[in-house]
Design a protein around this motif. Structure first.
Motif, PDB file in Angstrom:
ATOM      1  N   THR A 113     -11.139   2.333   8.376  1.00 49.50           N
ATOM      2  CA  THR A 113     -10.533   1.825   7.144  1.00 49.50           C
ATOM      3  C   THR A 113      -9.014   1.870   7.233  1.00 49.50           C
ATOM      4  O   THR A 113      -8.340   0.894   6.863  1.00 49.50           O
ATOM      5  N   VAL A 114      -8.475   2.959   7.736  1.00 46.57           N
ATOM      6  CA  VAL A 114      -7.019   3.076   7.876  1.00 46.57           C
ATOM      7  C   VAL A 114      -6.496   2.031   8.852  1.00 46.57           C
ATOM      8  O   VAL A 114      -5.454   1.407   8.602  1.00 46.57           O
ATOM      9  N   LEU A 115      -7.198   1.799   9.949  1.00 48.15           N
ATOM     10  CA  LEU A 115      -6.763   0.785  10.917  1.00 48.15           C
ATOM     11  C   LEU A 115      -6.768  -0.617  10.306  1.00 48.15           C
ATOM     12  O   LEU A 115      -5.848  -1.398  10.536  1.00 48.15           O
ATOM     13  N   VAL A 116      -7.793  -0.932   9.513  1.00 48.69           N
ATOM     14  CA  VAL A 116      -7.865  -2.252   8.866  1.00 48.69           C
ATOM     15  C   VAL A 116      -6.723  -2.411   7.863  1.00 48.69           C
ATOM     16  O   VAL A 116      -6.057  -3.457   7.820  1.00 48.69           O
ATOM     17  N   MET A 174      10.041   0.119   5.674  1.00 47.93           N
ATOM     18  CA  MET A 174       9.349   0.916   4.658  1.00 47.93           C
ATOM     19  C   MET A 174       7.954   1.332   5.128  1.00 47.93           C
ATOM     20  O   MET A 174       7.491   2.427   4.828  1.00 47.93           O
ATOM     21  N   PHE A 175       7.302   0.479   5.896  1.00 45.55           N
ATOM     22  CA  PHE A 175       6.005   0.825   6.475  1.00 45.55           C
ATOM     23  C   PHE A 175       6.164   2.004   7.434  1.00 45.55           C
ATOM     24  O   PHE A 175       5.375   2.953   7.404  1.00 45.55           O
ATOM     25  N   ALA A 176       7.194   1.959   8.270  1.00 46.97           N
ATOM     26  CA  ALA A 176       7.447   3.054   9.216  1.00 46.97           C
ATOM     27  C   ALA A 176       7.755   4.353   8.476  1.00 46.97           C
ATOM     28  O   ALA A 176       7.270   5.430   8.848  1.00 46.97           O
ATOM     29  N   VAL A 177       8.545   4.276   7.403  1.00 46.47           N
ATOM     30  CA  VAL A 177       8.851   5.468   6.611  1.00 46.47           C
ATOM     31  C   VAL A 177       7.569   6.024   5.992  1.00 46.47           C
ATOM     32  O   VAL A 177       7.341   7.240   5.991  1.00 46.47           O
ATOM     33  N   GLY A 178       6.696   5.161   5.499  1.00 46.34           N
ATOM     34  CA  GLY A 178       5.424   5.597   4.922  1.00 46.34           C
ATOM     35  C   GLY A 178       4.521   6.260   5.950  1.00 46.34           C
ATOM     36  O   GLY A 178       3.885   7.274   5.670  1.00 46.34           O
ATOM     37  N   VAL A 179       4.469   5.694   7.155  1.00 43.28           N
ATOM     38  CA  VAL A 179       3.655   6.285   8.219  1.00 43.28           C
ATOM     39  C   VAL A 179       4.193   7.661   8.591  1.00 43.28           C
ATOM     40  O   VAL A 179       3.429   8.622   8.765  1.00 43.28           O
ATOM     41  N   LEU A 180       5.503   7.781   8.721  1.00 39.84           N
ATOM     42  CA  LEU A 180       6.099   9.072   9.062  1.00 39.84           C
ATOM     43  C   LEU A 180       5.854  10.112   7.968  1.00 39.84           C
ATOM     44  O   LEU A 180       5.504  11.259   8.263  1.00 39.84           O
ATOM     45  N   CYS A 181       6.035   9.722   6.718  1.00 43.77           N
ATOM     46  CA  CYS A 181       5.788  10.659   5.611  1.00 43.77           C
ATOM     47  C   CYS A 181       4.317  11.053   5.542  1.00 43.77           C
ATOM     48  O   CYS A 181       3.992  12.229   5.349  1.00 43.77           O
ATOM     49  N   GLY A 182       3.425  10.091   5.697  1.00 42.41           N
ATOM     50  CA  GLY A 182       2.002  10.395   5.686  1.00 42.41           C
ATOM     51  C   GLY A 182       1.606  11.299   6.841  1.00 42.41           C
ATOM     52  O   GLY A 182       0.821  12.237   6.676  1.00 42.41           O
ATOM     53  N   LEU A 211     -13.978   6.797  16.448  1.00 40.08           N
ATOM     54  CA  LEU A 211     -13.790   5.833  15.356  1.00 40.08           C
ATOM     55  C   LEU A 211     -14.730   6.152  14.204  1.00 40.08           C
ATOM     56  O   LEU A 211     -15.844   5.659  14.126  1.00 40.08           O
ATOM     57  N   THR A 212     -14.242   6.993  13.289  1.00 36.54           N
ATOM     58  CA  THR A 212     -15.003   7.328  12.094  1.00 36.54           C
ATOM     59  C   THR A 212     -14.781   6.239  11.047  1.00 36.54           C
ATOM     60  O   THR A 212     -13.849   5.445  11.163  1.00 36.54           O
TER      61      THR A 212
END
Length: 85
Positions: free
Chosen positions: A29-32, A68-76, A23-24
């Protein structure tokens, strides 16, 4: 004793360490941010009309936001994955 032997015999870095090694600050930050996005998504439950090129669909807003969140996660994940050679 070589530096490699010194680090492997009594070094402070361990392979497969606990959560502190994993946990860096960037990952925290990404998890929050992801948690806040999921809370925002499930707070918006009203029905909305969405046009998908030709058809118009009526669906809960949280489903559209979640998609849209899932699409963003996949693209990222695709753009920032580490390539192992």
């Amino acid at each position: 004793m070589s530096p490699r032997e010194a680090s492997s015999s009594g070094g402070s870095r361990r392979r497969g360490g606990g959560i502190r090694d994993w946990l860096t600050p960037a990952r925290a930050t990404v998890l929050v941010i992801a948690l806040l996005a999921i809370i925002f998504i499930f707070e918006n439950t009203r029905q909305v009309k969405i046009r998908l090129l030709i058809p118009e669909v009526t669906m809960p807003l949280y489903l559209a936001l979640l998609a849209m969140f899932a699409v963003g996660v996949l693209c990222g994940g695709y753009l920032f994955r580490r390539r192992v050679r």
